[in-house]
Design a protein around this motif. Structure first.
Motif, PDB file in Angstrom:
ATOM      1  N   GLN A   7      19.869   2.141  -8.991  1.00  0.00           N
ATOM      2  CA  GLN A   7      19.367   1.483 -10.200  1.00  0.00           C
ATOM      3  C   GLN A   7      17.915   1.090  -9.994  1.00  0.00           C
ATOM      4  O   GLN A   7      17.570   0.439  -9.012  1.00  0.00           O
ATOM      5  CB  GLN A   7      20.178   0.236 -10.536  1.00  0.00           C
ATOM      6  N   LYS A   8      17.075   1.490 -10.962  1.00  0.00           N
ATOM      7  CA  LYS A   8      15.662   1.112 -10.912  1.00  0.00           C
ATOM      8  C   LYS A   8      15.489  -0.263 -11.521  1.00  0.00           C
ATOM      9  O   LYS A   8      16.078  -0.586 -12.547  1.00  0.00           O
ATOM     10  CB  LYS A   8      14.810   2.124 -11.660  1.00  0.00           C
ATOM     11  N   ARG A   9      14.664  -1.062 -10.852  1.00  0.00           N
ATOM     12  CA  ARG A   9      14.323  -2.401 -11.339  1.00  0.00           C
ATOM     13  C   ARG A   9      12.818  -2.517 -11.343  1.00  0.00           C
ATOM     14  O   ARG A   9      12.131  -1.888 -10.541  1.00  0.00           O
ATOM     15  CB  ARG A   9      14.926  -3.465 -10.420  1.00  0.00           C
ATOM     16  N   HIS A  10      12.307  -3.334 -12.234  1.00  0.00           N
ATOM     17  CA  HIS A  10      10.860  -3.543 -12.295  1.00  0.00           C
ATOM     18  C   HIS A  10      10.569  -4.929 -12.849  1.00  0.00           C
ATOM     19  O   HIS A  10      11.429  -5.576 -13.439  1.00  0.00           O
ATOM     20  CB  HIS A  10      10.183  -2.472 -13.158  1.00  0.00           C
ATOM     21  N   GLY A  11       9.359  -5.384 -12.617  1.00  0.00           N
ATOM     22  CA  GLY A  11       8.963  -6.694 -13.103  1.00  0.00           C
ATOM     23  C   GLY A  11       7.532  -6.992 -12.723  1.00  0.00           C
ATOM     24  O   GLY A  11       6.771  -6.098 -12.345  1.00  0.00           O
ATOM     25  N   ILE A  12       7.188  -8.266 -12.818  1.00  0.00           N
ATOM     26  CA  ILE A  12       5.851  -8.724 -12.468  1.00  0.00           C
ATOM     27  C   ILE A  12       6.005  -9.895 -11.509  1.00  0.00           C
ATOM     28  O   ILE A  12       6.733 -10.851 -11.789  1.00  0.00           O
ATOM     29  CB  ILE A  12       5.059  -9.166 -13.723  1.00  0.00           C
ATOM     30  N   ALA A  13       5.325  -9.804 -10.380  1.00  0.00           N
ATOM     31  CA  ALA A  13       5.316 -10.893  -9.399  1.00  0.00           C
ATOM     32  C   ALA A  13       4.003 -11.659  -9.557  1.00  0.00           C
ATOM     33  O   ALA A  13       2.949 -11.063  -9.762  1.00  0.00           O
ATOM     34  CB  ALA A  13       5.433 -10.328  -7.986  1.00  0.00           C
ATOM     35  N   PHE A  14       4.079 -12.985  -9.461  1.00  0.00           N
ATOM     36  CA  PHE A  14       2.894 -13.827  -9.592  1.00  0.00           C
ATOM     37  C   PHE A  14       2.584 -14.472  -8.248  1.00  0.00           C
ATOM     38  O   PHE A  14       3.474 -14.918  -7.535  1.00  0.00           O
ATOM     39  CB  PHE A  14       3.112 -14.901 -10.656  1.00  0.00           C
ATOM     40  N   ARG A  15       1.300 -14.518  -7.922  1.00  0.00           N
ATOM     41  CA  ARG A  15       0.847 -15.071  -6.652  1.00  0.00           C
ATOM     42  C   ARG A  15      -0.400 -15.906  -6.919  1.00  0.00           C
ATOM     43  O   ARG A  15      -1.252 -15.527  -7.712  1.00  0.00           O
ATOM     44  CB  ARG A  15       0.522 -13.910  -5.701  1.00  0.00           C
ATOM     45  N   ALA A  16      -0.509 -17.046  -6.254  1.00  0.00           N
ATOM     46  CA  ALA A  16      -1.691 -17.904  -6.390  1.00  0.00           C
ATOM     47  C   ALA A  16      -2.145 -18.342  -5.004  1.00  0.00           C
ATOM     48  O   ALA A  16      -1.354 -18.393  -4.060  1.00  0.00           O
ATOM     49  CB  ALA A  16      -1.381 -19.123  -7.251  1.00  0.00           C
ATOM     50  N   VAL A  17      -3.413 -18.676  -4.908  1.00  0.00           N
ATOM     51  CA  VAL A  17      -3.975 -19.208  -3.671  1.00  0.00           C
ATOM     52  C   VAL A  17      -3.516 -20.654  -3.493  1.00  0.00           C
ATOM     53  O   VAL A  17      -3.209 -21.094  -2.394  1.00  0.00           O
ATOM     54  CB  VAL A  17      -5.519 -19.134  -3.701  1.00  0.00           C
ATOM     55  N   ALA A  18      -3.447 -21.398  -4.626  1.00  0.00           N
ATOM     56  CA  ALA A  18      -3.051 -22.810  -4.560  1.00  0.00           C
ATOM     57  C   ALA A  18      -2.456 -23.262  -5.881  1.00  0.00           C
ATOM     58  O   ALA A  18      -2.803 -22.754  -6.942  1.00  0.00           O
ATOM     59  CB  ALA A  18      -4.251 -23.684  -4.208  1.00  0.00           C
TER      60      ALA A  18
END
Length: 118
Positions: free
Chosen positions: A93-104
């Motif tokens: 099964q293929k999955r996809h999305g958006i990951a969020f990353r911040a410095v602080a």
């Protein structure tokens, strides 16, 4: 991997869930570490309100970039927020999305500032 900078200047951002250690392997409980710096990673769920819409985002942040006073409802600034599209396949099964990353993730409550993120 493509990284997309996220403009938070017109958004209201508040803590939805306090910081939690990011886990790499749920079976072993191994903590996720930054591949480049080796820093321990945490996740902070935030309410991101902009343009009449509200989303809950789970943001990955190095542990050193997390303010100590983040409780539910605390207005925060997200420094260096980026979005990374991802896709994987598991058990066919293929999955996809958006990951969020911040410095602080920094509390704005102590500064007496408005609820706007920097």
């Amino acid at each position: 991997m493509r990284q997309i900078p996220v403009d938070t200047s017109a958004a209201t951002v508040m803590v939805a869930q306090p910081p939690q250690p990011k886990v790499k392997d749920r079976r072993t409980g191994e903590r996720a570490m930054d591949a480049e710096t080796g820093a321990a990673l945490s996740t902070v769920d935030v309410m991101f309100a902009a343009n009449g819409a509200v989303e809950i985002l789970s943001v990955t942040v190095p542990e050193s970039g997390v303010s100590e006073d983040l409780t539910m409802g605390t207005p925060v600034a997200l420094t260096g927020l980026i979005a990374r599209p991802w896709e994987n396949e598991f058990n066919g099964q293929k999955r996809h999305g958006i990951a969020f990353r911040a410095v602080a993730v920094t509390s704005l409550a102590a500064t007496g500032s408005a609820s706007k993120a920097a």
